[in-house]
Design an enzyme around this catalytic site. Structure first.
Site, PDB file in Angstrom:
ATOM      1  N   GLU A 166       0.867  -1.172   0.000  1.00 33.52           N
ATOM      2  CA  GLU A 166       0.000   0.000   0.000  1.00 33.52           C
ATOM      3  C   GLU A 166       0.908   1.228   0.000  1.00 33.52           C
ATOM      4  O   GLU A 166       1.442   1.618   1.043  1.00 33.52           O
ATOM      5  CB  GLU A 166      -0.920  -0.005   1.223  1.00 33.52           C
ATOM      6  CG  GLU A 166      -1.903  -1.162   1.257  1.00 33.52           C
ATOM      7  CD  GLU A 166      -2.911  -1.119   0.126  1.00 33.52           C
ATOM      8  OE1 GLU A 166      -3.098  -0.037  -0.465  1.00 33.52           O
ATOM      9  OE2 GLU A 166      -3.506  -2.163  -0.176  1.00 33.52           O
ATOM     10  N   CYS A 179      -1.408   9.345   2.082  1.00 29.96           N
ATOM     11  CA  CYS A 179      -1.195   8.795   0.739  1.00 29.96           C
ATOM     12  C   CYS A 179      -2.388   9.015  -0.172  1.00 29.96           C
ATOM     13  O   CYS A 179      -2.231   9.074  -1.395  1.00 29.96           O
ATOM     14  CB  CYS A 179      -0.861   7.299   0.824  1.00 29.96           C
ATOM     15  SG  CYS A 179      -2.146   6.309   1.618  1.00 29.96           S
TER      16      CYS A 179
END
Length: 480
Positions: free
Chosen positions: A210, A248
């Site tokens: 991720e 993110c």
């Protein structure tokens, strides 16, 4: 290194015993994890404030609440997720039956990230436990208060023979990567993700990465006044709301038509003042930069004279408080570090275009982002964005909300990562779907065996093309 090896060996022994495969064990651990979070909410608030300056509301929204929601979802569904599922078979296999059984990988390693140091450790753990794995958690050493809290609380609530927390810095992470794992789940930067993947390759260990990337937000012209006001709030919330831009899936830059830029900047400034006041450094609703290294990195992005000239709002900073003011930049150089690397901070570039349709080409000329946000009421443009771009996800007319939706898979593509989790997808990420085929001894189809002849070739061709009537006629001698 010996202690790490011993910890891994202990987890392997626990998994080998079959204990973690029990649905009862999984549910008990999930209940204990729920109690851990609920019992220690204030301690988590305090640790998150120490590490990042997060307000309790933001801490609950992005961390504690995320875990509570995820664990409740898993508890209500784990029996269904863990059950075997009947699989259909072609007529050629009659009489047979088949099933798909989800089984745990074994002993898994979960690396957390410093920007959401609680949820990005515990949320993957929920998937690992639900699937019946044993796990080692490695919280980020850049969030020491949260790491310490997890290391001390988890043994008090969870099965310490099946779930362990290992604290430490880069050296500990390197030692962990030298061990053999059955699955590695990593959240962090692409550069470290490459290191994790290279280490995993030594043992052919499957990984979920991720990562991040530069998530764009396309801002189309919106006619309704209310819709425009909501758009501006959601842009500010999606850029500066999550951890002061250190997220993110936060907005990295905006794409807008040139004629709309001045209105956009004015509107954003109004919302910034409304959210954080006239003096944002005094606000308790905005996080600080995680540490001096990242502070200096962000400060250096603004040192480029051409970048500095593009600042139209903000730009001030306080090194002692690790504070950087929410900053808007208009058309900074596209070859600057600000526009080639992930910003991961409170700096928002606005890139102007002649026509909003050009945003698709702009996005496609760069690495695939984790998320694309687009504010538009144009349905044909929406279809074009979905069809002509590639990203981990697309969200229209909002930001960040996809992360808390358990019915949607969350994950990247290309440089923004691979693999997915949340809800049932977390269970799937930590499971292997094992196919089981049950056959009897009758009938026995001789054409599958040598010696070969033309009849057997015809038989196999018909079988593979699912032409069962012709196959039956062939077997009965009515077809040659």
């Amino acid at each position: 290194m010996e202690r790490l090896a011993e910890s891994v060996a202990e987890l392997r022994q626990t998994f080998k015993s079959g204990k973690t495969r029990s649905v009862g064990w999984r549910k008990n651990q999930l209940k204990a994890l729920s109690e851990l979070v609920r019992d220690n909410e204030e301690k988590f608030f305090e640790a998150l404030y120490q590490d990042l300056g997060k307000h309790p509301v933001e801490a609950y929204r992005d961390e504690i609440g995320v875990v509570v929601k995820s664990v409740d979802c898993a508890l209500s569904c784990v029996e269904k997720w863990a059950a075997s599922k009947k699989a259909s078979l072609p007529l050629l296999f009659f009489p047979s039956r088949a099933e798909v059984i989800p089984e745990p990988f074994g002993v898994v390693l979960i690396f957390g990230s410093w920007n959401f140091p609680i949820s990005l450790v515990l949320d993957p753990l929920i998937g690992a436990i639900s699937a019946g794995n044993a796990a080692i958690l490695k919280p980020s050493d850049l969030a020491p208060a949260c790491s310490y809290l997890l290391a001390n609380l988890i043994p008090q609530y969870l099965d310490r023979n099946a779930v362990k927390v290992i604290e430490g810095g880069v050296d500990v992470s390197q030692q962990l990567l030298q061990q053999k794992w059955d699955k590695i789940f990593f959240t962090g930067s692409p550069s470290v993700g490459r290191i994790v993947m290279a280490a995993a390759a030594q043992h052919l260990t499957p990984v979920t990465l991720e990562l991040g990337g530069k998530c764009p937000a396309i801002v189309d012209t919106i006619s309704k006044t209310y819709d425009m006001k909501v758009t501006m709030k959601r842009i500010v919330g999606g850029k500066w709301g999550p951890c002061s831009g250190q997220a993110c899936i936060g907005i990295d830059y905006l794409l807008v038509e040139e004629k709309f830029a001045s209105f956009l900047i004015d509107s954003l400034q109004k919302i910034l003042r409304r959210f954080y006041g006239e003096n944002p450094r005094e606000s308790k609703s905005i996080c600080r930069i995680i540490n001096n290294h990242h502070f200096m990195r962000l400060k250096s992005l603004m040192k480029d004279p051409l970048v500095a000239d593009s600042i139209v709002h903000g730009g001030s900073f306080d090194e002692e408080k690790l504070f950087i003011e929410p900053t808007i930049l208009l058309n900074p150089p596209l070859d600057s570090e600000l526009m080639t690397g992930e910003i991961f901070g409170p700096l928002l570039p606005i890139i102007t275009l002649n026509n909003i349709q050009e945003s698709i080409e702009f996005i496609n000329s760069r690495p695939k982002p984790l998320a694309i946000y687009a504010f538009t009421g144009d349905e044909s443009f929406k279809k074009q964005i979905v069809a002509e771009t590639s990203s981990g996800c697309v969200v229209f007319n909002d930001t960040m909300v996809q992360f808390i939706c358990d019915t949607l898979p969350f994950g990247g593509v290309g440089q923004s990562g691979f693999g997915r989790y949340h809800g049932k997808y977390s269970f799937d990420t930590f499971s292997h779907e094992k196919s089981v085929l049950h056959r009897g001894f009758f009938p026995e189809l001789e054409p599958r065996y040598p010696p070969w002849n033309d009849f057997k070739l015809k038989f196999i061709k018909l079988a593979y093309s699912f032409k069962y009537l012709e196959l039956l006629l062939l077997l009965l001698g009515f077809k040659k």
